[in-house]
Structure formats: structure tokens, C-alpha cells
Design a protein around this motif. Structure first.
Motif, short mmCIF file in Angstrom:
data_model
loop_
_atom_site.label_atom_id
_atom_site.label_comp_id
_atom_site.label_asym_id
_atom_site.label_seq_id
_atom_site.Cartn_x
_atom_site.Cartn_y
_atom_site.Cartn_z
N ALA A 1 59.93 38.56 44.63
CA ALA A 1 59.30 39.88 44.50
C ALA A 1 58.28 39.88 43.37
N TYR A 2 58.60 39.19 42.27
CA TYR A 2 57.64 39.08 41.17
C TYR A 2 56.46 38.19 41.56
N ALA A 3 56.70 37.20 42.40
CA ALA A 3 55.61 36.35 42.87
C ALA A 3 54.62 37.15 43.72
N VAL A 4 55.13 38.08 44.52
CA VAL A 4 54.25 38.95 45.30
C VAL A 4 53.43 39.83 44.35
N LEU A 5 54.06 40.31 43.29
CA LEU A 5 53.34 41.09 42.28
C LEU A 5 52.26 40.22 41.62
N GLY A 6 52.57 38.97 41.35
CA GLY A 6 51.58 38.05 40.79
C GLY A 6 50.40 37.86 41.72
N ALA A 7 50.67 37.78 43.02
CA ALA A 7 49.60 37.66 44.00
C ALA A 7 48.71 38.90 43.99
N ALA A 8 49.34 40.06 43.91
CA ALA A 8 48.57 41.31 43.89
C ALA A 8 47.73 41.42 42.62
N ILE A 9 48.31 41.03 41.50
CA ILE A 9 47.59 41.11 40.22
C ILE A 9 46.38 40.19 40.21
N THR A 10 46.54 38.95 40.66
CA THR A 10 45.42 38.02 40.65
C THR A 10 44.34 38.46 41.64
N THR A 11 44.75 38.98 42.77
CA THR A 11 43.78 39.48 43.75
C THR A 11 42.98 40.65 43.17
N PHE A 12 43.68 41.57 42.52
CA PHE A 12 43.01 42.70 41.89
C PHE A 12 42.09 42.23 40.76
N ALA A 13 42.57 41.30 39.95
CA ALA A 13 41.78 40.83 38.80
C ALA A 13 40.51 40.10 39.23
N VAL A 14 40.56 39.34 40.31
CA VAL A 14 39.37 38.62 40.74
C VAL A 14 38.36 39.56 41.40
N CYS A 15 38.81 40.66 41.96
CA CYS A 15 37.92 41.62 42.62
C CYS A 15 37.32 42.65 41.66
N LEU A 16 38.03 42.98 40.60
CA LEU A 16 37.63 44.07 39.71
C LEU A 16 36.24 43.86 39.08
N PRO A 17 35.92 42.70 38.50
CA PRO A 17 34.58 42.56 37.91
C PRO A 17 33.46 42.74 38.93
N SER A 18 33.62 42.20 40.11
CA SER A 18 32.59 42.34 41.14
C SER A 18 32.44 43.80 41.55
N PHE A 19 33.54 44.48 41.68
CA PHE A 19 33.51 45.89 42.06
C PHE A 19 32.74 46.71 41.02
N ILE A 20 33.05 46.48 39.75
CA ILE A 20 32.38 47.23 38.68
C ILE A 20 30.90 46.86 38.62
N LEU A 21 30.60 45.57 38.73
CA LEU A 21 29.19 45.14 38.69
C LEU A 21 28.39 45.71 39.85
N VAL A 22 28.97 45.73 41.03
CA VAL A 22 28.27 46.29 42.19
C VAL A 22 28.02 47.77 42.01
N LEU A 23 29.00 48.48 41.47
CA LEU A 23 28.80 49.91 41.21
C LEU A 23 27.66 50.13 40.23
N LEU A 24 27.66 49.38 39.13
CA LEU A 24 26.60 49.53 38.13
C LEU A 24 25.24 49.11 38.67
N ILE A 25 25.22 47.99 39.36
CA ILE A 25 23.95 47.49 39.88
C ILE A 25 23.38 48.43 40.94
N SER A 26 24.23 48.93 41.81
CA SER A 26 23.73 49.83 42.85
C SER A 26 23.17 51.11 42.25
N TYR A 27 23.73 51.55 41.16
CA TYR A 27 23.24 52.76 40.52
C TYR A 27 21.88 52.53 39.88
N TYR A 28 21.73 51.39 39.18
CA TYR A 28 20.51 51.13 38.44
C TYR A 28 19.47 50.30 39.19
#
Length: 182
Positions: free
Chosen positions: A79-106
Motif C-alpha cells: 500500500a505504501y509502494a502504491v503511495l510512492g508511485a503516486a508521489i513520484t508521478t505527481f512530482a514529475v508532472c508538477l513542474p511541467s504543469f506549473i511551467l505550462v501555466l506560466l508560459i501560456s499566460y505570458y
């Protein structure tokens, strides 16, 4: 401690992995295999192969698999390994998501700026270099390439180039041919 390290590593990979998943592979291997030793080189190679075959981006798929495997190999419950999978997936996507939001705005305001155009021009060869580095990292002693692999590659290339066969059909045919040859 492994939780914070996973978040840090995958936030960094997500932030500096220009060029998509294949460009991220060299960054992932440097941290996950070489620095932290969460998985072995053979496990990494297997994860890359599985990530290529499953639907979705290879960087996100490999993050999911590596997050699960790293936590599981650290001795935590599934169960913790599934949480680890979710955390790493979220962490690898978060910077791109934030950058795309900022870039699309500016971007609409600065897209004709010469510095912005120069930055995009500079990123192109860097992206090609990161993808080439990933290919070279996968060419190791554990991934011995014999003449049969070269024949499968040549056949897949020819069928795609000459007959414009669909890539999914090529993958299925290559899988059948690989099963027969090996």
C-alpha cells in the motif's frame, strides 16, 4: 527519508527533463540507479521497456514504476509502494504543469521577443543531446544487441518507411517475431 528524496529527485527531473521522457532517462538513471541505488541497472532497463509498451508518456510511466519499486525495495508494505508511485508521478508532472501555466499566460505577450526565440533555438540541440544520452545509457552490457535485434529494427524501419504501416501493428509484429526468434 526516502519519501523526501523521491519527491526531490522527481521534482528535479520534471523541471529539467526538456524533450520528454526519453530525454529524462539519463537524469533518472543518474539519480535512481547510480546515486541512490533504489533499483539496479537491470531493473531500470526492465522499467524502461515496460514504460515504452504501456500507454502514456515514458517519463511518467517510469516514474510510477520506479516510485513503486523504490518504496517496495525499501521494505514498505505494498500500500505504501502504491503511495510512492503516486508521489513520484505527481512530482514529475508538477513542474511541467506549473511551467505550462506560466508560459501560456505570458507567452502571447513575449512570443516575438528575440531572447525567447533564442532560448527555444538553444533548447532544440540540448533536447537532441539528452535523447542521444538516453540511447547511449541503454547500450550497456546488460542490453546486449545481437544481429537478430538489428534485423528486427531494420524490418520495422522498412515497413514503417516504405509501406507506412501503423506503429501498433509494427510493435505487435515485432513482438511475435521476437517471440519466435528468441
Amino acid at each position: 527519508m526516502i519519501w523526501l528524496q523521491l519527491i526531490y529527485v522527481y521534482l528535479k527531473i520534471g523541471l529539467f527533463g526538456f524533450g520528454g521522457g526519453y530525454a529524462m532517462l539519463s537524469l533518472i538513471q543518474a539519480d535512481v540507479v547510480d546515486k541512490y541505488h533504489w533499483i539496479t541497472l537491470q531493473e531500470f532497463t526492465d522499467i524502461v521497456a515496460i514504460s515504452q509498451m504501456t500507454p502514456g508518456p515514458i517519463g511518467i510511466n517510469s516514474a510510477t514504476y520506479i516510485g513503486y519499486t523504490a518504496i517496495h525495495n525499501a521494505g514498505y508494505a505494498p500500500a505504501y509502494a502504491v503511495l510512492g508511485a503516486a508521489i513520484t508521478t505527481f512530482a514529475v508532472c508538477l513542474p511541467s504543469f506549473i511551467l505550462v501555466l506560466l508560459i501560456s499566460y505570458y507567452f502571447t505577450k513575449i512570443k516575438r521577443n528575440r531572447y525567447v526565440e533564442a532560448a527555444f533555438t538553444g533548447l532544440r540541440p540540448a533536447t537532441v543531446g539528452l535523447i542521444a544520452a538516453a540511447a547511449l545509457l541503454l547500450m550497456n552490457t546488460e542490453n546486449f544487441i545481437d544481429y537478430k535485434s538489428y534485423l528486427l529494427f531494420a524490418a520495422a524501419f522498412f515497413l514503417t518507411w516504405k509501406f507506412k504501416m501503423h506503429p501498433i501493428l509494427i510493435i505487435c509484429l515485432a513482438g511475435v517475431a521476437g517471440f519466435i526468434l528468441y
